[in-house]
Design a protein around this motif. Sequence first.
Motif, PDB file in Angstrom:
ATOM      1  N   ARG A   1       0.854  -1.192   0.000  1.00  0.00           N
ATOM      2  CA  ARG A   1       0.000   0.000   0.000  1.00  0.00           C
ATOM      3  C   ARG A   1       0.888   1.239   0.000  1.00  0.00           C
ATOM      4  N   PHE A   2       0.470   2.259  -0.746  1.00  0.00           N
ATOM      5  CA  PHE A   2       1.172   3.542  -0.724  1.00  0.00           C
ATOM      6  C   PHE A   2       0.166   4.629  -0.390  1.00  0.00           C
ATOM      7  N   ARG A   3       0.412   5.292   0.730  1.00  0.00           N
ATOM      8  CA  ARG A   3      -0.498   6.324   1.238  1.00  0.00           C
ATOM      9  C   ARG A   3      -1.912   5.784   1.381  1.00  0.00           C
ATOM     10  N   GLY A   4      -1.985   4.525   1.834  1.00  0.00           N
ATOM     11  CA  GLY A   4      -3.271   3.910   2.130  1.00  0.00           C
ATOM     12  C   GLY A   4      -3.949   3.216   0.974  1.00  0.00           C
ATOM     13  N   ASP A   5      -3.403   3.384  -0.242  1.00  0.00           N
ATOM     14  CA  ASP A   5      -4.036   2.780  -1.421  1.00  0.00           C
ATOM     15  C   ASP A   5      -3.182   1.638  -1.958  1.00  0.00           C
ATOM     16  N   SER A   6      -3.865   0.623  -2.502  1.00  0.00           N
ATOM     17  CA  SER A   6      -3.166  -0.500  -3.109  1.00  0.00           C
ATOM     18  C   SER A   6      -2.412  -0.034  -4.353  1.00  0.00           C
ATOM     19  N   PHE A   7      -1.209  -0.564  -4.533  1.00  0.00           N
ATOM     20  CA  PHE A   7      -0.437  -0.215  -5.730  1.00  0.00           C
ATOM     21  C   PHE A   7       0.305  -1.473  -6.192  1.00  0.00           C
ATOM     22  N   THR A   8       0.159  -1.805  -7.467  1.00  0.00           N
ATOM     23  CA  THR A   8       0.751  -3.028  -8.018  1.00  0.00           C
ATOM     24  C   THR A   8       2.224  -2.801  -8.355  1.00  0.00           C
ATOM     25  N   LEU A   9       3.077  -3.632  -7.776  1.00  0.00           N
ATOM     26  CA  LEU A   9       4.519  -3.499  -7.980  1.00  0.00           C
ATOM     27  C   LEU A   9       5.055  -4.398  -9.079  1.00  0.00           C
ATOM     28  N   GLN A  10       4.325  -5.477  -9.387  1.00  0.00           N
ATOM     29  CA  GLN A  10       4.851  -6.516 -10.262  1.00  0.00           C
ATOM     30  C   GLN A  10       3.941  -6.733 -11.456  1.00  0.00           C
ATOM     31  N   SER A  11       4.544  -6.892 -12.619  1.00  0.00           N
ATOM     32  CA  SER A  11       3.770  -7.215 -13.809  1.00  0.00           C
ATOM     33  C   SER A  11       3.324  -8.670 -13.759  1.00  0.00           C
ATOM     34  N   THR A  12       2.124  -8.936 -14.239  1.00  0.00           N
ATOM     35  CA  THR A  12       1.643 -10.321 -14.284  1.00  0.00           C
ATOM     36  C   THR A  12       1.744 -10.912 -15.686  1.00  0.00           C
ATOM     37  N   GLN A  13       1.967 -10.071 -16.688  1.00  0.00           N
ATOM     38  CA  GLN A  13       2.050 -10.540 -18.069  1.00  0.00           C
ATOM     39  C   GLN A  13       3.450 -10.305 -18.635  1.00  0.00           C
ATOM     40  N   GLN A  14       3.838  -9.037 -18.790  1.00  0.00           N
ATOM     41  CA  GLN A  14       5.141  -8.713 -19.334  1.00  0.00           C
ATOM     42  C   GLN A  14       6.214  -8.850 -18.244  1.00  0.00           C
ATOM     43  N   GLY A  15       7.449  -8.852 -18.683  1.00  0.00           N
ATOM     44  CA  GLY A  15       8.535  -8.953 -17.723  1.00  0.00           C
ATOM     45  C   GLY A  15       8.833  -7.646 -17.018  1.00  0.00           C
ATOM     46  N   ILE A  16       8.451  -6.532 -17.633  1.00  0.00           N
ATOM     47  CA  ILE A  16       8.805  -5.209 -17.115  1.00  0.00           C
ATOM     48  C   ILE A  16       7.538  -4.462 -16.715  1.00  0.00           C
ATOM     49  N   ARG A  17       7.552  -3.879 -15.528  1.00  0.00           N
ATOM     50  CA  ARG A  17       6.393  -3.133 -15.028  1.00  0.00           C
ATOM     51  C   ARG A  17       6.674  -1.636 -15.126  1.00  0.00           C
ATOM     52  N   LYS A  18       5.957  -0.963 -16.036  1.00  0.00           N
ATOM     53  CA  LYS A  18       6.015   0.495 -16.162  1.00  0.00           C
ATOM     54  C   LYS A  18       4.579   0.995 -16.016  1.00  0.00           C
ATOM     55  N   PRO A  19       4.205   1.399 -14.803  1.00  0.00           N
ATOM     56  CA  PRO A  19       2.819   1.832 -14.585  1.00  0.00           C
ATOM     57  C   PRO A  19       2.416   2.966 -15.517  1.00  0.00           C
ATOM     58  N   ARG A  20       1.146   3.002 -15.834  1.00  0.00           N
ATOM     59  CA  ARG A  20       0.610   4.038 -16.713  1.00  0.00           C
ATOM     60  C   ARG A  20       0.966   5.429 -16.169  1.00  0.00           C
ATOM     61  N   GLY A  21       1.506   6.264 -17.043  1.00  0.00           N
ATOM     62  CA  GLY A  21       1.862   7.628 -16.663  1.00  0.00           C
ATOM     63  C   GLY A  21       3.271   7.774 -16.116  1.00  0.00           C
ATOM     64  N   PHE A  22       3.930   6.666 -15.735  1.00  0.00           N
ATOM     65  CA  PHE A  22       5.294   6.733 -15.213  1.00  0.00           C
ATOM     66  C   PHE A  22       6.273   6.997 -16.366  1.00  0.00           C
ATOM     67  N   ASP A  23       7.288   7.775 -16.080  1.00  0.00           N
ATOM     68  CA  ASP A  23       8.316   8.070 -17.068  1.00  0.00           C
ATOM     69  C   ASP A  23       9.285   6.904 -17.212  1.00  0.00           C
ATOM     70  N   ALA A  24       9.481   6.149 -16.125  1.00  0.00           N
ATOM     71  CA  ALA A  24      10.471   5.072 -16.112  1.00  0.00           C
ATOM     72  C   ALA A  24       9.866   3.789 -15.554  1.00  0.00           C
TER      73      ALA A  24
END
Length: 310
Positions: free
Chosen positions: A35-58
């Motif tokens: 959880r980040f600031r009380g909200d769930s946040f996904t750290l790991q990709s379930t399909q691709q090998g690399i996780r780049k959350p929507r809107g993230f630059d990196a």
Amino acid sequence: MDEPLGLRESAIEWLKERTSDGLEPLTRDEILDFRFRGDSFTLQSTQQGIRKPRGFDAALSFQTVYRMPGQKRPYEDDIGADGLIRYAWRGDDPNQPENRGLRRAMELRLPLIWFVGVAMNPSRFQVIAPVYIVREEVQHRRFAMAPVEETDMLPDMMTGSVMEESLRRYLRRETKVRLHQPVFRSTVLTAYENHCAVCNLAHPQLLDAAHIVPDRDELGIASVVNGMAMCKIHHAAFDSFFLGIRPDHVVQIRKDLLEEVDGPMLRHGLQELHGKRLMALPKRYTERPRLDLLENAFEKFKSATLGDVA
């Protein structure tokens, strides 16, 4: 959305706490507890090998899938003499979004999280974090990474210049401590279902992954077939040649130790195990100790005890 300030650092600290500083693996469901600031946040990709959350630059994380013994694990042959880890591009296009995400993490010198698969059913992952991308090796379609803390990052790592041998040794040591040892331990303990092979003790906090043949030896491969789960007492006894294991999985205790008179630990913990079969072995035959490695280790046990075996 833009990457929230502090999320990356909070995720790495949370993972360190949950894994006892990278020692214990986590399941996918356990990783979802973040959880980040009380909200769930996904750290790991379930399909691709690399996780780049929507809107993230990196990119935020990447993963290596689990491979059964005998199957090549992608990272095993990609640790260079410089101690750096190699991670292949996704596909061949350098501008593929996930490749751009890793490249941007390199440019911004952002820490990444590496999830290394160590088991299936359920899937378990060793967490290696932080990991920094040192450079991109375009001709090989891959990135070179260092599993070090931010305070250990050196300018020479980021420039691509020829590394001093002392830096190479440091990186090789860090890769062994932070990658190979935890992954080896988790793979072996999972295969033995967290039981000591010698005495069946079932408390993982008191168990080690013992190398049958030391990893510094030519035969000492970093694979589950070169490991046995052992409690700390029996691991020390095995490494010190107080205890040997025959290729037919029978325990042997040094002869002079059998004749020694001492307290209950010696009697019950070692002497009474002499001639007994191992109490725990992996259910999968492909994960059991390799015969030639057991033979090699038992010959060393006999030589160390000058043939003083009952």
